[in-house]
Design a protein around this motif. Structure first.
Motif, PDB file in Angstrom:
ATOM      1  N   UNK A  14       0.833  -1.204   0.000  1.00 25.71           N
ATOM      2  CA  UNK A  14       0.000   0.000   0.000  1.00 25.71           C
ATOM      3  C   UNK A  14       0.863   1.248   0.000  1.00 25.71           C
ATOM      4  N   UNK A  15       0.541   2.170  -0.867  1.00 22.75           N
ATOM      5  CA  UNK A  15       1.195   3.476  -0.893  1.00 22.75           C
ATOM      6  C   UNK A  15       0.108   4.519  -0.776  1.00 22.75           C
ATOM      7  N   UNK A  16       0.183   5.331   0.276  1.00 26.72           N
ATOM      8  CA  UNK A  16      -0.865   6.297   0.568  1.00 26.72           C
ATOM      9  C   UNK A  16      -0.476   7.692   0.103  1.00 26.72           C
ATOM     10  N   UNK A  17      -1.483   8.539   0.019  1.00 28.82           N
ATOM     11  CA  UNK A  17      -1.233   9.938  -0.292  1.00 28.82           C
ATOM     12  C   UNK A  17      -0.428  10.599   0.820  1.00 28.82           C
ATOM     13  N   UNK A  30       7.640  10.497  -0.946  1.00 32.90           N
ATOM     14  CA  UNK A  30       6.687   9.665  -1.679  1.00 32.90           C
ATOM     15  C   UNK A  30       7.401   8.558  -2.438  1.00 32.90           C
ATOM     16  N   UNK A  31       8.544   8.901  -3.026  1.00 34.55           N
ATOM     17  CA  UNK A  31       9.320   7.884  -3.750  1.00 34.55           C
ATOM     18  C   UNK A  31       9.805   6.789  -2.805  1.00 34.55           C
ATOM     19  N   UNK A  32      10.200   7.163  -1.592  1.00 31.68           N
ATOM     20  CA  UNK A  32      10.666   6.158  -0.627  1.00 31.68           C
ATOM     21  C   UNK A  32       9.532   5.216  -0.223  1.00 31.68           C
ATOM     22  N   UNK A  76      -2.725   1.747  -4.463  1.00 29.81           N
ATOM     23  CA  UNK A  76      -2.028   3.019  -4.633  1.00 29.81           C
ATOM     24  C   UNK A  76      -3.060   4.130  -4.476  1.00 29.81           C
ATOM     25  N   UNK A  77      -3.021   4.798  -3.345  1.00 28.95           N
ATOM     26  CA  UNK A  77      -3.984   5.852  -3.031  1.00 28.95           C
ATOM     27  C   UNK A  77      -3.328   7.205  -3.264  1.00 28.95           C
ATOM     28  N   UNK A  78      -3.537   7.755  -4.479  1.00 26.90           N
ATOM     29  CA  UNK A  78      -2.908   9.019  -4.848  1.00 26.90           C
ATOM     30  C   UNK A  78      -1.407   8.954  -4.613  1.00 26.90           C
TER      31      UNK A  78
END
Length: 619
Positions: free
Chosen positions: A456-459, A521-523, A538-540
């Protein structure tokens, strides 16, 4: 796919700021039940506590015996002086006998001190182990609580319970247990010694007990309410401070410093009033007990003097009794003076017990189901969900995401996009229907197994205190150096990291202030890459990345998504043109679905979003 949904209400709290500031506080438990429950946590230490009691008994016994033995020394001196005044031949002070008595007294007090020191050291170990287990229980409880609980709790208030209140419990146990045990045993020992010297004087001294109990009870009952309010308002003040500090930039930008300061002053004043009242009321106990103690001392001295003149008691006995009367009232006064600390500690215990008693999320099944093969197929089957029972959000929602397929979810803010992926992860439980992952109902899986398959990647980016290497490997600590570097290169983290003086050993603080928003964000994207999940959310995820970096990251994501099912929540429609399926949500409903080109041809909701976005971009 059938969808019938209603307008999405907001969850009980927002994602940012401090939720629940105005929520009602539950009525706290009574002092008695909470004190008993706190005492019950000492049960695992019963063996050590038994040793503590024995050591305390020995220490008190030696200390209590001292005055009576010392009274013999007084009688030796008084008898010798009196005999010399009467010119008795060979009369005088028997210094040999006096030395023997004083040696006994010295030995008694040394032994009492030694046993007291050992008892205090052992009791300290007991208290620290009890508080250690309490912190462990609270930590474990936090992991068993549903997300709904955190939605309704201000972070500062929760932190206050976990830190301030537990520290206050530790202080209370540390300072009261030893003193309380010693004081009670001293009272028992002194009463026995006073009765052996003079039952009449003992009755006079004991008359102060019922008065002390009444005074302590009346004052303590009033103080308890104030202490409960004090710790509740401490939590509320911490919540406001945490909110103000977290959103300091916004407070400054919108010129709300005065309003924030006014709110702080209001809550600080409330805390001052309750804390001042609690300390003032409980502080009345000590002067009241001292007055009763001195009154008892005067009566004992007068009656004791009369009994010496009548020859029914010796001077040494009266001296010993007066010492005992002071020893008798002193522990009572100490117990009374500890009342404010005990009241405060139990008030904190009530707040911690409220946390421990909070309703937990549904437990994982004992025999958890496991998919035969991890492929990443997700299916919603007639799903219903609402944040509030009286406001349905999703009703009878069905959709399928095939393995390797990219499903994009678009729509205006508040349409319910993030809710869909939260349901997959079981952050919230369904009201009806089911969600399956590779044919297995997610409710029949252990949460740990379910979430281990999801990246998961969040905003909202979140980095932890540690090196860049540690942050990338957070989801997969056993990863090799080569795997970490490969993930960093795939997500274009490697170039900017190598430009840093310490490279991958660069230490990031907890707020991540030494890297830019785009780099953070990249990390987080690199972290998800390295975890190599079968399902991506992928949330934004590219919202904080500049246009050039976004293009590079999109290529990396395309390669990653080739063998994984992906749910992409996006406001920037340019990032999801290649999605296999686009779901358009409005007010909690899926109003359109299809590919990018198909949805543009329909000239519906997606077309309106697309035109509005790109018209705004070119205007």
């Amino acid at each position: 796919m059938s969808t019938t949904t209603q307008a999405r209400p907001r969850p009980p709290v927002g994602g940012r700021g401090m939720p629940g500031m105005g929520m009602p506080v539950e009525k706290p438990k009574n002092f008695g039940p909470s004190a008993k429950r706190l005492a019950a946590r000492l049960h695992p230490e019963r063996v050590a506590l038994a040793v503590v009691v024995l050591l305390c008994v020995a220490s008190v016994a030696f200390a209590v015996a001292g005055p009576k033995v010392l009274g013999h020394a007084t009688d030796i001196i008084f008898g010798g002086v009196l005999a010399r005044m009467r010119d008795v031949p060979g009369a005088g002070i028997d210094f040999s006998a006096l030395a023997g008595v004083l040696t006994w007294v010295l030995g008694l007090y040394l032994a009492s001190s030694l046993f007291g020191w050992v008892q205090g050291r052992l009791l300290n170990d007991v208290v620290q182990r009890v508080v250690y287990r309490l912190r462990e229980d609270v930590e474990a409880k936090l992991h068993r609580l549903p997300l709904r609980y955190f939605d309704r709790q201000p972070r500062g208030e929760l932190l206050s319970r976990v830190t301030n209140d537990i520290d206050n419990i530790s202080t209370t146990l540390q300072q009261t247990l030893s003193q309380l045990l010693t004081s009670l045993l001293t009272v028992v020992g002194v009463v026995v010694m006073m009765l052996t010297i003079s039952p009449l004087l003992a009755l006079i001294a004991l008359a102060v007990i019922p008065l002390s109990v009444v005074v302590t009870g009346v004052i303590g009952k009033r103080a308890q309410k104030k202490f409960v309010a004090q710790w509740r308002q401490t939590g509320a003040l911490n919540a406001h401070i945490e909110e103000a500090f977290t959103g300091h930039q916004l407070v400054t930008v919108f010129g709300r410093q005065r309003e924030s300061e006014a709110e702080f002053r209001r809550r600080n004043d409330e805390l001052f009033e309750s804390a001042h009242g609690a300390q003032f009321i409980s502080g009345l106990i000590m002067p009241a007990m001292m007055f009763l103690s001195n009154l008892s001392y005067v009566v004992v001295a007068v009656v004791g003097g009369l009994r010496i003149t009548s020859g029914t008691m010796t001077l040494g006995e009266v001296q010993a009794f007066i010492q005992y009367s002071r020893q008798f009232t002193q522990p009572l006064t100490q117990v009374a003076s500890m009342a404010n600390l005990m009241q405060s500690g139990v008030a904190s215990a009530e707040r911690v017990f409220e946390l421990l008693d909070a309703e937990e999320q549904e437990p994982d099944p004992r025999e958890a189901a496991v998919a035969a093969q991890r492929r990443g197929r997700v299916e919603f089957e007639h799903v219903s969900f609402s944040y509030r029972e009286d406001q349905p959000l999703i009703e009878d929602l069905s959709l399928v995401a095939e393995p390797g397929q990219t499903v994009a979810i678009v729509g205006p803010t508040g349409a319910g996009k993030t809710t869909l992926v939260n349901l997959i992860l079981r952050f919230y439980e369904l009201d009806g229907g089911r969600i399956t992952l590779d044919g297995v109902d997610v409710r029949s899986m252990r949460r740990e197994d379910l979430r281990s398959q999801v990246g998961m990647v969040l905003q909202d980016t979140w980095l932890f205190g540690g090196t860049i290497r540690d942050n990338i490997a957070y989801g997969r600590p056993e990863a090799t150096e080569e795997e970490i570097l490969a993930a960093a290169r795939a997500t274009f983290v490697d170039p900017f990291v190598r430009s840093l003086p310490d490279g991958y050993d660069t230490v990031i603080d907890e707020e991540g202030t030494n890297v830019s928003a785009g780099q953070k964000q990249l990390l987080t994207i690199a972290r998800a890459f390295l975890a190599s999940p079968s399902l991506l959310i992928l949330d934004e995820a590219t919202s904080s990345v500049d246009t050039r970096t976004e293009s590079l990251v999109q290529h990396a994501m395309a390669a990653l998504r080739s063998s994984r099912t992906s749910f992409v929540i996006a406001h920037r429609l340019s990032t999801i043109r290649d999605a296999d399926l686009i779901l358009v949500m409005e007010e909690g409903r899926i109003v359109e679905q299809g590919t990018h080109d198909q949805l543009l041809e329909r000239e519906g909701a997606y077309r309106r979003l697309y035109n509005a976005q790109f018209a705004a971009a070119t205007s």
